[in-house]
Enzyme design. Sequence first.
Site, mmCIF file in Angstrom:
data_model
loop_
_atom_site.group_PDB
_atom_site.id
_atom_site.type_symbol
_atom_site.label_atom_id
_atom_site.label_comp_id
_atom_site.label_asym_id
_atom_site.label_seq_id
_atom_site.Cartn_x
_atom_site.Cartn_y
_atom_site.Cartn_z
ATOM 1 N N ASP A 12 0.668 -1.182 -0.107
ATOM 2 C CA ASP A 12 0.185 -0.008 -0.003
ATOM 3 C C ASP A 12 0.962 1.187 -0.117
ATOM 4 O O ASP A 12 0.355 2.223 0.528
ATOM 5 C CB ASP A 12 -1.151 0.126 1.252
ATOM 6 C CG ASP A 12 -1.798 -1.127 1.236
ATOM 7 O OD1 ASP A 12 -2.277 -1.375 0.232
ATOM 8 O OD2 ASP A 12 -2.019 -1.529 2.333
ATOM 9 N N LYS A 15 1.786 2.126 -5.030
ATOM 10 C CA LYS A 15 2.397 1.474 -6.416
ATOM 11 C C LYS A 15 1.572 1.744 -7.566
ATOM 12 O O LYS A 15 2.017 2.212 -8.581
ATOM 13 C CB LYS A 15 2.676 0.009 -6.168
ATOM 14 C CG LYS A 15 3.764 -0.103 -5.033
ATOM 15 C CD LYS A 15 3.854 -1.760 -4.958
ATOM 16 C CE LYS A 15 2.670 -2.417 -4.636
ATOM 17 N NZ LYS A 15 2.430 -2.273 -3.019
ATOM 18 N N GLY A 39 -4.480 -4.379 -4.059
ATOM 19 C CA GLY A 39 -5.534 -3.137 -4.244
ATOM 20 C C GLY A 39 -4.801 -1.971 -4.837
ATOM 21 O O GLY A 39 -4.147 -1.377 -3.982
ATOM 22 N N HIS A 40 -4.668 -1.897 -5.899
ATOM 23 C CA HIS A 40 -3.749 -0.609 -6.600
ATOM 24 C C HIS A 40 -4.810 0.327 -7.019
ATOM 25 O O HIS A 40 -5.512 0.410 -7.972
ATOM 26 C CB HIS A 40 -3.011 -1.115 -7.855
ATOM 27 C CG HIS A 40 -1.900 -2.287 -7.244
ATOM 28 N ND1 HIS A 40 -1.031 -2.727 -7.983
ATOM 29 C CD2 HIS A 40 -1.620 -2.618 -5.814
ATOM 30 C CE1 HIS A 40 -0.225 -3.510 -7.215
ATOM 31 N NE2 HIS A 40 -0.531 -3.565 -6.187
ATOM 32 N N GLN A 222 2.005 -5.982 -3.329
ATOM 33 C CA GLN A 222 2.684 -5.960 -1.947
ATOM 34 C C GLN A 222 3.876 -5.288 -1.506
ATOM 35 O O GLN A 222 4.193 -4.220 -2.322
ATOM 36 C CB GLN A 222 2.733 -7.634 -1.366
ATOM 37 C CG GLN A 222 1.578 -8.225 -1.267
ATOM 38 C CD GLN A 222 0.847 -8.801 -2.388
ATOM 39 O OE1 GLN A 222 1.403 -9.547 -3.318
ATOM 40 N NE2 GLN A 222 -0.450 -8.626 -2.710
HETATM 41 P P1 IMO Z 1 -0.681 -4.121 -2.325
HETATM 42 O O1 IMO Z 1 -0.392 -4.721 -3.763
HETATM 43 C C1 IMO Z 1 -0.825 -4.426 2.054
HETATM 44 C C2 IMO Z 1 -1.116 -8.508 3.718
HETATM 45 C C3 IMO Z 1 -2.191 -9.023 4.439
HETATM 46 C C4 IMO Z 1 -1.860 -9.992 5.437
HETATM 47 C C5 IMO Z 1 -0.434 -10.855 4.578
HETATM 48 C C6 IMO Z 1 -0.820 -12.054 4.253
HETATM 49 O O2 IMO Z 1 -2.103 -3.440 -2.521
HETATM 50 O O3 IMO Z 1 0.197 -3.131 -1.594
HETATM 51 P P2 IMO Z 1 -2.442 -12.684 1.971
HETATM 52 O O4 IMO Z 1 -3.807 -12.603 1.822
HETATM 53 O O5 IMO Z 1 -1.484 -12.181 1.154
HETATM 54 O O6 IMO Z 1 -2.009 -14.228 2.133
HETATM 55 O O7 IMO Z 1 -2.066 -11.995 3.304
HETATM 56 O O8 IMO Z 1 -0.244 -9.643 3.503
HETATM 57 N N1 IMO Z 1 -1.248 -7.994 2.199
HETATM 58 C C7 IMO Z 1 -1.181 -6.756 2.044
HETATM 59 N N2 IMO Z 1 -0.973 -5.637 2.573
HETATM 60 N N3 IMO Z 1 -0.963 -4.306 0.733
HETATM 61 C C8 IMO Z 1 -1.066 -5.464 0.029
HETATM 62 O O9 IMO Z 1 -1.010 -5.327 -1.472
HETATM 63 C C9 IMO Z 1 -1.235 -6.716 0.663
HETATM 64 N N4 IMO Z 1 -1.413 -7.996 0.172
HETATM 65 C C10 IMO Z 1 -1.346 -8.786 0.955
HETATM 66 O O10 IMO Z 1 -2.829 -8.110 5.037
HETATM 67 O O11 IMO Z 1 -1.157 -9.176 6.494
HETATM 68 MG MG MG Z 2 -3.188 -1.753 -1.775
#
Ligand code: IMO
Ligand code: MG
Length: 423
Positions: A12, A15, A39-40, A222
């Site tokens: 988050d 990106k 979630g972008h 992520q």
């Molecule tokens: P973007 O791309 C922030 C976190 C989840 C959890 C951990 C594992 O938007 O930056 P998962 O469902 O992947 O097995 O969960 O990773 N998590 C994220 N946190 N931004 C994301 O994606 C995330 N995708 C997974 O909250 O702690």
């Molecule tokens: Mg996100």
Amino acid sequence: MNIVIVGAQWGDEGKGKMIDILSRKVDYIVRYQGGNNAGHTVVAGGKEYIFHLIPSGILHKGKICCIGNGVVVDPMVLIKEINDLRKAGIHIDGRFKISSLAHVILPYHRILDQLRETKRTQRIGTTGRGIGPCYADKIIRCGIRMVDLLNPGVFRDKLKDNLKEKNEIFKKVYDHPGFSFDKIYEEYLDYAKALSGYICNVHLLLNDAVDKKKDILFEGAQGTFLDIDFGTYPFVTSSSTTAGGATIGTGVSPVKIDKVIGVAKAYTTRVGEGPFPTEFPPAFDKFMRNKGNEFGATTGRPRRCGWFDAVMVKESVLLNGISELAIMKLDILDNLKNIKICTGYKYKGKKFREFPYDFEVLSNALPIYKEMPGWDSLTTKAKKYRQLPGNAKNYLSFLQDVLNTKISMISVGSSREETIFLD
Ligand code: IMO
Ligand code: MG
């Protein structure tokens, strides 16, 4: 030029906005890992778009957007995303491709993800989208790939075999009735029909693009500290979020990648469980969460907020080979009296200048802060670096020094226009 964009914190970071901006300069944009846990968010023309699977570059006409083999795809979510784009008048036919080697998320992955979370004492706080179980199946070699969905016979045999084993586990371990073969088989054959026109060997397409000197943007999801190897394990996601994931997840050789750009927020956030040394105390946390609208784009969960952790981001610079940083959401720090930056940790009388990987140390580490005065004017209107308040410039220049990395972009608002370029 082939560029990897990677999150330098816990996801988050912004990106989506960076990819949207850089997309203009490239020909191809490819997601290389993760799935619809991402979630972008992109704000374009006053409208907000949230992408979970399709690369954020899709809003730019003529750009070819791909989902690489390293991504796990929930076809139901993908089809909805495609339909939503169509409704918004964005045409993707001919310029959207899905790797035939990408693994498919099935209903049992989603349910298992959720059941495991309720059963364990140490919850991870996953997004519940089935990401971990799908990658687990890939590694234990019972996954179903896009190419398998396209062949009804192959898909039938694999699914039958999987359900035989999985239904027993669901019943015995989780007290869950299990899944009907017919229902999943029919549902997924329909998805295959809907998606077949997009599925191809993306790794060949991209390598051909490299040969033709086209430019590729590798869109990381992520962040570095959610990486399966280098993140704050086990509170991580199940893929390689670091820059190396870009080559595994697309089939483009590392020698073809020219540059890695890191994206970091001017502070830190984290969704889900796990250690977070610079986390704000509750009242200030709430204040900053509302100020920065820090609620998950995927699950709507409140994000935990804290000060910028330079120890972490320094490690990100190293792990990813980041040569340029984009600092996002600087405007959220406007009007604060003081601003802190973590430059080390203390635990049991010992000082740490490097990111500690021992769970006990990381969970109890007290940050060592450099404190700087804030600024009481708004950064949002600044178009050039020199128009920023003096103390904001001091903050950025301290970050640049402590990270020993050039800051090339600064975001001061959610729209494309609210961005300062330093080159
Ligand atoms: P973007 O791309 C922030 C976190 C989840 C959890 C951990 C594992 O938007 O930056 P998962 O469902 O992947 O097995 O969960 O990773 N998590 C994220 N946190 N931004 C994301 O994606 C995330 N995708 C997974 O909250 O702690
Ligand atoms: Mg996100």
